[in-house]
Design an enzyme around this catalytic site. Structure first.
Site, PDB file in Angstrom:
ATOM      1  N   TYR A 124       0.990  -1.164   0.143  1.00  0.00           N
ATOM      2  CA  TYR A 124      -0.058  -0.201  -0.057  1.00  0.00           C
ATOM      3  C   TYR A 124       0.815   1.251   0.107  1.00  0.00           C
ATOM      4  O   TYR A 124       0.639   2.181  -0.697  1.00  0.00           O
ATOM      5  CB  TYR A 124      -0.837   0.031   1.109  1.00  0.00           C
ATOM      6  CG  TYR A 124      -1.829   1.250   1.352  1.00  0.00           C
ATOM      7  CD1 TYR A 124      -3.173   1.111   0.475  1.00  0.00           C
ATOM      8  CD2 TYR A 124      -1.645   2.257   2.091  1.00  0.00           C
ATOM      9  CE1 TYR A 124      -3.868   2.094   0.494  1.00  0.00           C
ATOM     10  CE2 TYR A 124      -2.562   3.422   2.028  1.00  0.00           C
ATOM     11  CZ  TYR A 124      -3.833   3.205   1.296  1.00  0.00           C
ATOM     12  OH  TYR A 124      -4.639   4.189   1.405  1.00  0.00           O
ATOM     13  N   LYS A 146       1.049   4.073  -2.924  1.00  0.00           N
ATOM     14  CA  LYS A 146       0.688   5.403  -2.928  1.00  0.00           C
ATOM     15  C   LYS A 146       2.058   6.493  -3.208  1.00  0.00           C
ATOM     16  O   LYS A 146       1.799   7.611  -3.564  1.00  0.00           O
ATOM     17  CB  LYS A 146       0.073   5.615  -1.588  1.00  0.00           C
ATOM     18  CG  LYS A 146      -1.243   4.916  -1.340  1.00  0.00           C
ATOM     19  CD  LYS A 146      -2.161   5.523  -2.333  1.00  0.00           C
ATOM     20  CE  LYS A 146      -3.690   4.845  -1.999  1.00  0.00           C
ATOM     21  NZ  LYS A 146      -4.660   5.359  -3.122  1.00  0.00           N
TER      22      LYS A 146
END
Length: 229
Positions: free
Chosen positions: A152, A156
Site C-alpha cells: 500500500y 501510494k
C-alpha cells in the site's frame, strides 16, 4: 453550465461521500464502481444528479468500456477523482510481502489512475479548466513509509510520482493535477478506530474539485493545506 465529475470507487466510503457532496453543489456525478449492484445503490443515494458508470480500474478492458460509455453520456469531463483503492497488507510486511500481492495493489492503486486519466484525457481536454485529483495517503509520503504496510505504501508513493509527472506533462493544457491525503477515516478500509469521519476525509477532495484555485497543480494536500511529498 453544469460541471461533470467521475469518481472511481464511489460506491462506498470516501468516494460515496464525495459524490454526495458534489451532487449538492450541482455537479453531474458519474459514480464509478466495479460492482454494478452496489454502484446502482450508491447512485440512488447520491440522487438525481448521479449516473452509474461501471468501471474496474484494475482491468484495462473495463476502463476502455467505461470511458466509452462516459463519452456517450457527456461531451466533456471537468473533474476526475481517482479514488478507487485497495489495502491488502494486513498481516504482512516488507520482509514477507509477495510479488503477487505487490502487483495486485499496484494494479488498482497506481496503474489504474494512470490508465483512467489517459482514457479520460479527450473529455478532460474539452473542459475549460479540468481537474484531476488522486486520492493518496500519508503512507505515500517519504517519511510516512511503513514496513508493515508495504504494498500500500509503495503504491501510494508511486501514485504521488504519477501526480508530479502528469502535472509536468499537462501543465500547458489547463488541467490541474493534485494528490490528496484524506487522513485515517472511519470507512470499511480504515476501520472503526480511525480518527476521522467520512465527511472530514472527503473535505479536501471536494474543495479541490469545486473551490480551490485552478492554478494549484502538482501538489499534495491534507486539510486543504499543502504537505511535503
Amino acid at each position: 453550465m453544469q460541471k461533470t465529475v467521475l469518481i472511481t470507487g464511489a460506491n462506498r466510503g470516501i468516494g460515496l461521500q464525495t459524490a454526495m457532496e458534489l451532487a449538492k453543489r450541482e455537479f453531474r456525478v458519474f459514480v464509478g464502481s466495479r460492482d454494478p449492484r452496489s454502484g446502482a445503490d450508491a447512485a440512488a443515494k447520491v440522487g438525481s444528479n448521479a449516473d452509474l458508470l461501471v468501471i474496474d480500474v484494475a482491468d484495462s478492458e473495463s476502463i476502455s468500456a467505461g470511458t466509452r460509455a462516459l463519452a456517450d453520456k457527456t461531451d466533456r469531463l471537468d473533474v476526475l477523482i481517482n479514488n478507487a483503492g485497495i489495502y491488502p497488507d494486513r498481516g504482512v510486511s516488507v520482509l514477507d510481502v509477495t510479488r503477487a500481492r505487490m502487483v495486485e495493489t499496484f494494479q488498482t492503486n497506481t496503474f489504474g489512475p494512470i490508465e483512467v486519466t489517459q482514457a479520460c484525457l479527450p473529455l478532460l481536454r474539452k473542459s475549460a479548466a479540468a481537474r484531476v485529483i488522486n486520492v493518496s495517503s500519508g503512507y505515500g509520503q517519504l517519511d510516512g513509509l511503513s514496513p508493515s504496510v508495504a504494498s500500500y505504501c509503495l503504491s501510494k508513493l508511486a501514485l504521488n510520482g504519477v501526480t508530479i509527472m502528469l502535472d509536468r506533462a499537462l501543465r500547458n493544457e489547463r488541467i490541474s493535477i493534485n494528490s490528496v491525503c484524506p487522513g485515517w477515516v472511519r470507512t470499511e478500509m480504515g476501520g472503526a478506530d480511525a480518527d476521522r469521519s467520512v465527511e472530514e476525509g472527503a473535505s479536501t477532495i471536494v474543495w479541490l474539485a469545486s473551490e480551490a484555485p485552478a492554478s494549484l497543480s502538482g501538489k499534495f494536500f491534507r486539510d486543504r493545506k499543502e504537505i511535503p511529498w
